[in-house]
Design a protein around this motif. Structure first.
Motif, PDB file in Angstrom:
ATOM      1  N   HIS A  66     -10.240  31.556  18.611  1.00  0.00           N
ATOM      2  CA  HIS A  66     -11.483  31.341  17.858  1.00  0.00           C
ATOM      3  C   HIS A  66     -12.568  32.329  18.268  1.00  0.00           C
ATOM      4  O   HIS A  66     -12.461  33.046  19.263  1.00  0.00           O
ATOM      5  N   GLY A  70     -17.721  28.847  19.251  1.00  0.00           N
ATOM      6  CA  GLY A  70     -16.780  27.911  18.643  1.00  0.00           C
ATOM      7  C   GLY A  70     -15.867  27.255  19.652  1.00  0.00           C
ATOM      8  O   GLY A  70     -16.110  27.238  20.855  1.00  0.00           O
ATOM      9  N   LEU A  72     -11.397  25.543  19.621  1.00  0.00           N
ATOM     10  CA  LEU A  72     -10.135  25.593  18.888  1.00  0.00           C
ATOM     11  C   LEU A  72     -10.145  24.761  17.610  1.00  0.00           C
ATOM     12  O   LEU A  72      -9.303  24.956  16.721  1.00  0.00           O
ATOM     13  N   ASP A  74     -11.992  25.019  15.169  1.00  0.00           N
ATOM     14  CA  ASP A  74     -12.166  25.895  14.010  1.00  0.00           C
ATOM     15  C   ASP A  74     -10.814  26.229  13.384  1.00  0.00           C
ATOM     16  O   ASP A  74     -10.690  26.334  12.157  1.00  0.00           O
ATOM     17  N   MET A  75      -9.797  26.399  14.220  1.00  0.00           N
ATOM     18  CA  MET A  75      -8.471  26.766  13.722  1.00  0.00           C
ATOM     19  C   MET A  75      -7.626  25.553  13.332  1.00  0.00           C
ATOM     20  O   MET A  75      -6.650  25.700  12.594  1.00  0.00           O
ATOM     21  N   VAL A  91      -3.169  27.083  19.791  1.00  0.00           N
ATOM     22  CA  VAL A  91      -4.583  27.396  19.657  1.00  0.00           C
ATOM     23  C   VAL A  91      -5.240  27.146  21.008  1.00  0.00           C
ATOM     24  O   VAL A  91      -5.010  26.113  21.641  1.00  0.00           O
ATOM     25  N   ASP A  93      -8.867  27.118  23.490  1.00  0.00           N
ATOM     26  CA  ASP A  93     -10.302  27.265  23.711  1.00  0.00           C
ATOM     27  C   ASP A  93     -10.506  28.474  24.606  1.00  0.00           C
ATOM     28  O   ASP A  93      -9.843  28.602  25.645  1.00  0.00           O
ATOM     29  N   HIS A 134     -10.126  35.675  15.595  1.00  0.00           N
ATOM     30  CA  HIS A 134     -11.218  35.722  14.616  1.00  0.00           C
ATOM     31  C   HIS A 134     -12.524  36.124  15.290  1.00  0.00           C
ATOM     32  O   HIS A 134     -12.890  35.588  16.337  1.00  0.00           O
ATOM     33  N   VAL A 219     -15.319  20.275  13.152  1.00  0.00           N
ATOM     34  CA  VAL A 219     -15.314  21.429  14.055  1.00  0.00           C
ATOM     35  C   VAL A 219     -15.984  21.156  15.402  1.00  0.00           C
ATOM     36  O   VAL A 219     -15.761  21.903  16.372  1.00  0.00           O
TER      37      VAL A 219
END
Length: 322
Positions: A66, A70, A72, A74-75, A91, A93, A134, A219
């Motif tokens: 991410h 943010g 994880l 977000d994904m 995913v 953090d 991202h 999120v």
């Protein structure tokens, strides 16, 4: 006692009371955020650092990283569950954000973050992943490809900073990353800024596109307001330009497939400043331009992002589960 001394002592006592009250409110706010948005995955111990990771699905490995401010979640809103139909998706953090420990107090470099996440991935049995990053996470993914080339099959920089830029660091990040001003200001933000304000800021990142239904409630934006997260994020962001400047010449060493994805309407990380020069520098790079898409393609152009991951996997000789 002279009046001036009495006034000075009164001011000092008042400041001490205000500071104690602010720290108390900050702790309460953090507790509410963590109760509302608890860890979703497991913890991996890498040396002295605890890394929060979530894995789902089965198939070739895909790692998702991410961006700034943010975590994880977000994904996991949509992209990771969709990919899990054909891939084993992990995913993370990033350090200092979500539930992964900070690496240090001075701002973990993109190399340090990449090496920590690479080591955590190996502990999870991930040896040859497609790595998508991202935004700021894309810079971490680029550092992963440069410094751990034996532990990556393909790279997907998504709205990622890759080249130096001219715009100055914002006042917000200057203050929060400052060694004195940051620790003084941050507790007041944690204590008194409302979650709704953070959620509005998150929504603005999608401009000119709309926020997907259910994203804000999923999120965990209030996690960003925790004191540790505000500080870690600000120092990382303040250091990013110098780190990208130092990293860019190493892209010439890439031997893996690159699938670059970038929106033409991205005003946060500009297409012409970052994605296009990166594509020109790396002969095997394929650049997908997304007309009218801003900074969040993983949500507003998910089909195109999934297609880029599929191409990266195919080019790397990986075969997704049918």
């Amino acid at each position: 006692m002279p009046l001036a001394i009495k006034i000075t002592l009164g001011i000092l006592v008042g400041l001490a009371v205000l500071w104690a009250y602010t720290q108390h409110r900050a702790r309460l706010h953090e507790a509410r955020a963590e109760a509302a948005f608890p860890p979703q995955g497991q913890f991996v111990q890498v040396g002295d650092h605890r890394v929060h990771a979530l894995t789902m699905g089965d198939g070739p490995d895909v790692v998702l990283i991410h961006g700034a401010s943010g975590n994880l979640r977000d994904m996991t809103h949509s992209l990771a569950p969709r990919l899990a139909d054909r891939y084993r998706v992990t995913v993370f953090d990033r350090p200092g954000l979500g539930y992964t420990d900070r690496i240090n107090q001075t701002g973990a470099t993109i190399r340090q973050q990449a090496e920590l996440l690479s080591d955590a991935a190996r502990q999870l049995g991930i040896e040859n992943p497609v790595v998508l990053g991202h935004s700021y996470g894309g810079a971490v993914a680029l550092a992963w490809a440069v410094h751990r080339p034996d532990h990556i099959a393909a790279l997907v920089p998504l709205s990622a900073p890759a080249k130096p830029w001219d715009s100055p660091l914002s006042t917000y990040y200057k203050v929060l990353s400052h060694p004195v001003a940051g620790p003084l200001v941050i507790p007041f933000l944690t204590a008194f800024v409302r979650d709704a304000r953070v959620e509005r800021e998150v929504a603005s990142i999608f401009d000119p596109n709309t926020v997907p239904q259910g994203y804000i409630s999923h999120v965990g934006a209030p996690l960003t307001l925790r004191r540790q997260s505000l500080r870690a994020n600000a120092v990382q962001r303040a250091n990013l330009l110098s780190e990208i400047t130092a990293l860019q010449d190493d892209y010439d060493r890439f031997q893996i497939p690159l699938e670059i994805v970038h929106g033409t309407a991205d005003t946060t990380v500009g297409l012409t400043i970052h994605a296009e020069p990166l594509a020109r520098q790396v002969p095997q790079a394929n650049l997908t331009r997304l007309p009218g898409v801003g900074h969040m393609p993983q949500h507003v152009a998910e089909d195109r992002v999934v297609a880029a991951i599929d191409r990266a996997a195919a080019r790397a000789g990986l075969h997704p589960t049918p």
